[in-house]
Motif scaffolding. Structure first.
Motif, PDB file in Angstrom:
ATOM      1  N   TYR A 174       8.259   2.100   6.430  1.00 10.57           N
ATOM      2  CA  TYR A 174       7.707   3.119   5.542  1.00 10.57           C
ATOM      3  C   TYR A 174       7.005   2.438   4.363  1.00 10.57           C
ATOM      4  CZ  TYR A 174      11.066   6.174   7.940  1.00 10.57           C
ATOM      5  OH  TYR A 174      11.786   6.863   8.880  1.00 10.57           O
ATOM      6  N   THR A 187      -1.630   7.488  -1.240  1.00  9.84           N
ATOM      7  CA  THR A 187      -1.772   7.148   0.171  1.00  9.84           C
ATOM      8  C   THR A 187      -0.427   6.666   0.684  1.00  9.84           C
ATOM      9  OG1 THR A 187      -4.106   6.530  -0.060  1.00  9.84           O
ATOM     10  CG2 THR A 187      -2.913   5.660   1.843  1.00  9.84           C
ATOM     11  N   SER A 189       2.012   5.625   4.359  1.00 13.41           N
ATOM     12  CA  SER A 189       1.836   5.174   5.740  1.00 13.41           C
ATOM     13  C   SER A 189       3.177   4.870   6.381  1.00 13.41           C
ATOM     14  CB  SER A 189       0.938   3.935   5.804  1.00 13.41           C
ATOM     15  OG  SER A 189       1.572   2.814   5.228  1.00 13.41           O
ATOM     16  N   THR A 232       0.176   2.240  13.201  1.00 11.76           N
ATOM     17  CA  THR A 232       0.304   2.589  11.785  1.00 11.76           C
ATOM     18  C   THR A 232      -0.386   3.916  11.529  1.00 11.76           C
ATOM     19  OG1 THR A 232       0.395   0.265  11.093  1.00 11.76           O
ATOM     20  CG2 THR A 232      -0.180   1.895   9.420  1.00 11.76           C
ATOM     21  N   TRP A 233       0.354   4.835  10.951  1.00  9.94           N
ATOM     22  CA  TRP A 233      -0.170   6.157  10.594  1.00  9.94           C
ATOM     23  C   TRP A 233      -0.351   6.191   9.082  1.00  9.94           C
ATOM     24  CZ3 TRP A 233       1.699  10.030   7.412  1.00  9.94           C
ATOM     25  CH2 TRP A 233       1.122  11.305   7.563  1.00  9.94           C
ATOM     26  N   THR A 234      -1.558   6.539   8.630  1.00 13.80           N
ATOM     27  CA  THR A 234      -1.870   6.551   7.202  1.00 13.80           C
ATOM     28  C   THR A 234      -2.387   7.918   6.797  1.00 13.80           C
ATOM     29  OG1 THR A 234      -2.425   4.194   7.240  1.00 13.80           O
ATOM     30  CG2 THR A 234      -3.219   5.474   5.363  1.00 13.80           C
ATOM     31  N   TYR A 235      -1.973   8.345   5.621  1.00  8.77           N
ATOM     32  CA  TYR A 235      -2.380   9.676   5.155  1.00  8.77           C
ATOM     33  C   TYR A 235      -2.672   9.621   3.655  1.00  8.77           C
ATOM     34  CZ  TYR A 235      -2.183  14.692   4.152  1.00  8.77           C
ATOM     35  OH  TYR A 235      -2.480  15.958   3.746  1.00  8.77           O
ATOM     36  N   GLU A 236      -3.857  10.110   3.272  1.00  3.04           N
ATOM     37  CA  GLU A 236      -4.197  10.280   1.862  1.00  3.04           C
ATOM     38  C   GLU A 236      -3.946  11.726   1.498  1.00  3.04           C
ATOM     39  OE1 GLU A 236      -7.808   8.636  -0.608  1.00  3.04           O
ATOM     40  OE2 GLU A 236      -8.371  10.569   0.264  1.00  3.04           O
TER      41      GLU A 236
END
Length: 275
Positions: A174, A187, A189, A232-236
């Motif tokens: 995390y 952000t 991820s 890898t999952w990334t979110y803004e």
């Protein structure tokens, strides 16, 4: 950076969360769909053959569900698509797995996020076609796995039986910031590794509390990993802009918001301060 090994279970789990506001939309990808074996039928003197089209919708360690009026969480796990004429009632289906028989889950009982505002896609709600959901153990003997109904049965493909037997085994890193600059968007991820010997879907629900909102569902995290694969999952977080926070609250040392990640076997939370 936080690291936690996740052994995901496909049993019935429901995360608890506070109330808030709805955002986002139901998850709908079907990257693990596969062509099933031809349906099999059983004919007896009293029960005529009822051939149906059965296919895998998805198999995953959980499903995202409404766990309060305005929060999303996670519980388990096998969706099958059913289509055919003169199909039986939903309650007539049984899924045999690891020596036990399972009945379909009533969509109303889990308040499924994928069915929010679109419940008619469930089998038997608006006609005799749609998806069935089964809560299954996280692993077990799958050689005898099959779906049955009065007048027929369907045997899962070998690859699905292998996945049912293997269960789920994920490692997760995390990456959530401890601080965010005033006026910027956080952000976040997750780096997820499939440690099992079969393809598996990782699934989690991301919620946020604050600032200026009690609790809100943010996003569904859902993707299929091959054995040994890491993604890898990334979110803004564009729902929140930190310049909405009162200047007097910036830099006071107190957390301004908390992110909650709910997966099948663990719930994690990460506090963020605005500076």
């Amino acid at each position: 950076m936080h690291r936690r090994r996740v052994l995901a279970a496909a049993g019935t789990l429901a995360a608890t969360a506070a109330a808030g506001c709805l955002t986002g939309s139901p998850a709908s990808d079907t990257t693990d769909r596969e062509t099933p074996d031809p349906p099999k039928t059983e004919t007896t003197t009293d029960t005529p053959a009822v051939p149906l089209s059965v296919s895998l919708d998805r198999y995953q360690p959980g499903v995202v569900a409404m766990t309060s009026p305005d929060s999303i969480g996670d519980r388990g796990a096998l969706f099958l698509d059913i289509d055919g004429d003169d199909a039986p009632a939903r309650t007539d289906f049984r899924f045999r797995f690891d020596g036990s028989s399972y009945v379909p889950v009533d969509p109303d009982d889990v308040r499924l996020w994928r069915a929010y505002g679109n419940r008619e896609d469930a089998y038997g709600v608006d006609g005799r076609d749609g998806w069935l959901l089964f809560d299954l153990p996280d692993s077990g003997a799958a050689a005898d796995a099959r779906l049955s109904w009065p007048g027929g049965e369907w045997t899962p493909t070998r690859s699905l039986r292998e996945r049912l037997a293997a269960g789920f085994d994920f490692s997760v890193d995390y990456d959530f910031p401890e601080t965010v600059e005033h006026g910027e968007r956080p952000t976040v991820s997750l780096a997820v590794t499939n440690d099992a010997d079969a393809p598996a879907r990782y699934l989690a629900a991301l919620n946020r509390a604050g600032p200026r909102v009690a609790h809100a569902p943010i996003e569904t995290i859902s993707f299929v990993l091959d054995p040994g694969e890491t993604r890898t999952w990334t979110y803004e977080d564009d729902y929140f802009e930190s310049d909405d926070v009162d200047e007097s609250e910036v830099g006071d040392g107190d957390p301004d918001m908390t992110y909650y990640v709910d997966s099948a076997s663990e719930n994690r939370e990460f506090q963020v301060r605005i500076v």
